[in-house]
Design a protein around this motif. Structure first.
Motif, mmCIF file in Angstrom:
data_model
loop_
_atom_site.group_PDB
_atom_site.id
_atom_site.type_symbol
_atom_site.label_atom_id
_atom_site.label_comp_id
_atom_site.label_asym_id
_atom_site.label_seq_id
_atom_site.Cartn_x
_atom_site.Cartn_y
_atom_site.Cartn_z
ATOM 1 N N LEU A 6 79.064 -35.219 18.506
ATOM 2 C CA LEU A 6 77.796 -34.935 18.166
ATOM 3 C C LEU A 6 76.712 -35.177 18.620
ATOM 4 O O LEU A 6 75.118 -34.214 18.162
ATOM 5 C CB LEU A 6 76.928 -35.639 16.349
ATOM 6 N N TRP A 28 74.831 -27.483 16.483
ATOM 7 C CA TRP A 28 75.609 -27.422 15.470
ATOM 8 C C TRP A 28 76.276 -26.616 15.148
ATOM 9 O O TRP A 28 77.810 -26.861 13.823
ATOM 10 C CB TRP A 28 74.507 -27.869 14.144
ATOM 11 N N VAL A 71 79.982 -26.900 16.426
ATOM 12 C CA VAL A 71 80.317 -28.337 15.302
ATOM 13 C C VAL A 71 81.983 -27.097 14.326
ATOM 14 O O VAL A 71 82.471 -27.677 14.204
ATOM 15 C CB VAL A 71 79.529 -29.028 15.543
ATOM 16 N N ALA A 72 80.551 -26.589 13.577
ATOM 17 C CA ALA A 72 80.759 -25.512 12.713
ATOM 18 C C ALA A 72 82.088 -25.226 12.811
ATOM 19 O O ALA A 72 83.533 -25.157 12.531
ATOM 20 C CB ALA A 72 80.044 -25.176 12.112
ATOM 21 N N ILE A 126 86.291 -26.428 13.173
ATOM 22 C CA ILE A 126 86.684 -26.327 12.102
ATOM 23 C C ILE A 126 87.262 -25.506 11.243
ATOM 24 O O ILE A 126 88.424 -24.846 11.190
ATOM 25 C CB ILE A 126 85.504 -27.130 10.713
ATOM 26 N N TYR A 170 72.272 -19.871 10.005
ATOM 27 C CA TYR A 170 73.078 -21.588 9.567
ATOM 28 C C TYR A 170 74.042 -21.094 8.507
ATOM 29 O O TYR A 170 75.059 -21.869 7.857
ATOM 30 C CB TYR A 170 71.783 -21.686 8.984
ATOM 31 N N VAL A 171 73.057 -20.077 7.225
ATOM 32 C CA VAL A 171 74.125 -19.758 6.219
ATOM 33 C C VAL A 171 75.884 -18.815 6.384
ATOM 34 O O VAL A 171 76.405 -19.367 6.045
ATOM 35 C CB VAL A 171 72.778 -19.123 5.202
ATOM 36 N N SER A 175 77.499 -20.339 9.128
ATOM 37 C CA SER A 175 77.605 -21.330 9.472
ATOM 38 C C SER A 175 78.550 -22.275 8.078
ATOM 39 O O SER A 175 79.630 -22.138 8.142
ATOM 40 C CB SER A 175 77.271 -22.444 10.427
ATOM 41 N N ILE A 176 77.912 -22.313 7.657
ATOM 42 C CA ILE A 176 77.957 -23.099 6.373
ATOM 43 C C ILE A 176 79.378 -22.466 5.560
ATOM 44 O O ILE A 176 80.071 -23.215 4.656
ATOM 45 C CB ILE A 176 76.468 -23.373 5.449
ATOM 46 N N LEU A 228 82.274 -23.327 7.022
ATOM 47 C CA LEU A 228 82.796 -24.197 6.408
ATOM 48 C C LEU A 228 83.533 -24.672 4.931
ATOM 49 O O LEU A 228 84.370 -24.506 4.876
ATOM 50 C CB LEU A 228 82.111 -25.233 6.905
ATOM 51 N N VAL A 241 78.096 -31.714 8.959
ATOM 52 C CA VAL A 241 77.850 -29.914 9.624
ATOM 53 C C VAL A 241 76.714 -29.798 8.522
ATOM 54 O O VAL A 241 75.714 -29.028 8.769
ATOM 55 C CB VAL A 241 78.277 -29.599 10.063
ATOM 56 N N THR A 242 76.961 -29.420 7.609
ATOM 57 C CA THR A 242 76.378 -28.683 6.495
ATOM 58 C C THR A 242 74.811 -29.686 6.148
ATOM 59 O O THR A 242 74.213 -28.785 6.057
ATOM 60 C CB THR A 242 77.367 -28.776 4.838
ATOM 61 N N LEU A 244 72.753 -30.932 8.401
ATOM 62 C CA LEU A 244 72.079 -30.899 10.290
ATOM 63 C C LEU A 244 71.702 -28.510 9.428
ATOM 64 O O LEU A 244 70.657 -28.816 10.078
ATOM 65 C CB LEU A 244 73.636 -30.939 10.872
ATOM 66 N N LEU A 245 72.405 -28.204 9.399
ATOM 67 C CA LEU A 245 72.835 -26.474 9.135
ATOM 68 C C LEU A 245 71.545 -26.605 7.646
ATOM 69 O O LEU A 245 70.432 -25.794 8.926
ATOM 70 C CB LEU A 245 73.476 -25.940 9.051
#
Lengths: 313, 349
Positions: free
Chosen positions: A41, A233, A236-237, A240, A284-285, A287-288, A291, B146-147, B149-150
């Motif tokens: 990280l 970040w 990192v996503a 995965i 960012y959304v 990426s989530i 995931l 990760v979630t 952080l994002l």
């Protein structure tokens, strides 16, 4: 502009490939670390450091390619520091990673302020120029979009193949994957788990730093505070999302960059009725969401996050 | 080189470990001060004076420590359960947004009700924000680091949108800031002519309550058990997922209260810079405190002192105040090392 015309646009594809580049470096770097069982990280901070030192090197009169090397070197330095805590001491990889990010970021900002005191507008350098590949760049549309890019972009694409080859076809790659799956078995073979993990973290961190450097000495020509802006970040996503495979990592980075390019274009053309901040949230959304889609069947390296202590089970 | 667990850790070692770690960090950071060409001893004196040197300095340090205690507690509670909540920054802004939404005239209550009301709505907002990653973790196995952080970036952009858009105070001469919190919602000042406000008392009470919950109650035991060994906790009949969700609500709520103290206490209106990374610094605070809720108060005072001290040192000595961030980050890493060495000994073979 019609939504579908966008995909026939040369500029769109060129932008996609350009924006994918730092993500490819970062994702590959994180992937190498995690394959060896270490979640890094520190990535956000290491990218910041890479961006700062590479830019500073060129600004002080250094050569662009040496700047890439300097960035990689600093990346390895922080990677080594990370591995002292995470590999040798076996401390929590989450917290040490955040610690490395905070340390690398603050040291970069401090050094920038020390080396350039009292500068308000960031000075500029001459960055990498697009390097058209002979013959290939003459192909209409595709040539301009894919083969008239920064040399670092070609490097990123080539490195995907190199990393995949090393991971799957060489003894070194086997050792790296094994310390991430079953370190005890590696130790029994007489291979030093600590050294393999440290090496992987250092190489991975070098990749991250070069990804950061790409931003300051290729896309832009200046260093801004907060310019990494969560890219680490996102990487990192993406690891995965890519199920820890270099090929899929490339696919993920390009897909992600394409969404980003779409987002920017839609933002420019539709404007007014949707506030721009919601477009900026998209990466960012996404990426989530990525995931959420992938995590269900994520095949984590078995020893990821598990510290290895010699002589203990 | 090999690490062996110590059979017994003496008390003096546990207490002195963070102190020694911080001392080592100060020595290491001397290099950075010397690089800036500043005299070392005077610089550290300037730092100490800026932190605790006068009534005004102490008040300012306490003001800065207030949100850090709360974000530190948030991290301490979550990390005990090995719930890696790195989203303190986003939760803080969520609390600030809730306090602004309800506290700028939408609801009018007398002060003794209004202030607790703002903390409650803030805490709910922050808890709900952390609930998303917690549910994703327990239901879908999505990594919460990760979630969380994002989500920080998403919430900051949301605040950015609101302050440049619908919530922008028309009286603010074009600055992106929210309308002022109504008088009944403002935290009372503790010392005249300083910015020190009642948020500090709230933060200290929160520390004590969290300490009681963590050490004296079933909830606290469950949280610690889940963090120590999930499998064992599960065999002991502790509902793992329920505990994680509960931890998330507490942790997110605490971080959000830091946003409330900043909006209703320090600034009295919402801006985009109410937090210079308090959410992230809270992690360093929690680790410095060894995740002990009462230790968090001491650690927050120290870190707040470093930041305020560095500000005045940078004015006096021309050392960039980013040195405070370096000291904080280095302390975080060094303390982890020191604490580990109290539990393990290194044997070179």
């Amino acid at each position: 502009m019609d939504f579908f015309d966008m995909f026939l646009n040369v500029g769109f594809w060129a932008a996609t490939v350009r924006m994918a580049t730092p993500l490819i470096f970062g994702t590959l770097g994180e992937l190498i670390c995690e394959r060896a069982g270490i979640l890094n990280l520190g990535i956000e901070g290491i990218m910041t450091t890479g961006a700062m030192v590479a830019w500073m090197w060129v600004y002080q009169g250094g050569d662009l390619w040496t700047a890439v090397l300097v960035a990689a070197l600093f990346g390895m330095l922080f990677g080594y520091l990370h591995s002292i805590f995470s590999v040798y001491m076996g401390l929590s990889q989450h917290v040490t990673g955040i610690g490395i990010t905070l340390l690398a970021t603050s040291l970069s900002y401090y050094s920038f302020r020390m080396l350039l005191p009292g500068v308000t507008t960031p000075p500029k350098i001459i960055p990498f120029q697009p390097l058209p590949i002979p013959l290939l760049s003459d192909i209409p549309v595709i040539g301009e979009a894919f083969f008239t890019q920064s040399p670092l972009t070609y490097l990123a694409f080539v490195l995907v193949g190199v990393v995949a080859y090393i991971l799957y076809r060489t003894p070194v790659g086997l050792a790296v994957r094994m310390v991430g799956e079953n370190p005890m078995a590696v130790e029994v073979q007489g291979i030093d788990v600590y050294k393999v993990r440290t090496g992987a973290v250092m190489v991975g961190s070098a990749f991250m730093a070069v990804g950061g450097a790409f931003l300051t000495i290729s896309v832009f020509d200046a260093f801004y505070f907060d310019m990494i802006n969560g890219r680490g970040w996102i990487c990192v996503a993406l690891v995965i999302f890519a199920s820890w495979r270099p090929g899929k990592a490339l696919l993920g980075a390009v897909l992600f960059a394409a969404f980003d390019a779409i987002q920017i274009r839609v933002q420019q053309s539709s404007a007014s009725f949707i506030p721009y901040q919601f477009f900026l949230m998209m990466p960012y959304v996404f990426s989530i969401l990525a995931l959420i889609i992938m995590s269900r069947k994520a095949a984590y390296p078995k020893a990821l996050l598990v510290p290895f202590r010699r002589g203990q089970r | 080189m090999q690490l062996e667990p110590r059979t017994h850790t003496p008390l003096w070692m546990t207490i002195s470990a963070p102190i020694i770690a911080v001392f080592v960090v100060m020595i290491l950071c001397s290099g950075l001060i010397l690089w800036a060409g500043a005299p070392l001893l005077q610089s550290y004196v300037a730092l100490a004076k800026g932190a605790f040197g006068s009534k005004f300095a102490i008040a300012e340090t306490l003001v800065r420590a207030t949100p850090l205690i709360l974000t530190g507690l948030a991290a301490a509670v979550a990390f005990r359960a090995k719930l890696w909540n790195i989203g303190g920054e986003g939760q803080l802004y969520m609390g600030a947004l809730a306090a602004t939404y309800f506290g700028t005239g939408m609801i009018n209550l007398p002060a003794p009700l209004m202030i607790p009301f703002l903390f409650v709505v803030g805490a709910i907002a922050g808890g709900v924000l952390l609930l998303i990653p917690a549910l994703l973790k327990t239901r879908l196995n999505v990594d919460e680091v990760v979630t969380t952080l994002l989500l920080n970036f998403v919430i900051l952009l949301l605040a950015n949108y609101l302050l440049f858009g619908p919530w922008k105070d028309p009286m603010a001469m074009g600055w992106p800031q929210g309308a002022p919190i109504i008088d009944e919602g403002i935290l009372p000042k503790l010392v005249a002519k300083t910015r020190l406000h009642g948020g500090l008392i709230f933060a200290v009470l929160a520390s004590i309550s969290v300490w009681v919950v963590m050490t004296k109650t079933k909830w606290g035991l469950e949280i610690r058990a889940v963090g120590l060994n999930q499998e064992a906790a599960s065999f002991a009949g502790i509902p793992i997922n329920k505990t994680i969700i509960r931890t998330a609500l507490i942790s997110g709520g605490l971080a959000a209260c830091a946003g409330v103290t900043e909006v209703a206490g320090t600034k009295e209106y919402l801006t985009l810079d109410i937090s210079p990374g308090f959410g992230y610094t809270g992690i360093a605070v929690a680790m410095l405190a060894g995740l002990n809720p009462l230790g968090v108060i001491v650690a927050a005072l120290f870190i707040a002192g470093i930041y305020n001290g560095a500000d005045s040192m940078s004015r006096a000595m021309d050392v960039s105040n980013y040195i405070a961030d370096v000291i904080t980050a280095a302390s975080l890493l060094m303390v982890m090392l020191a604490v580990m060495l109290t539990r393990m000994r290194i044997r070179f073979s």
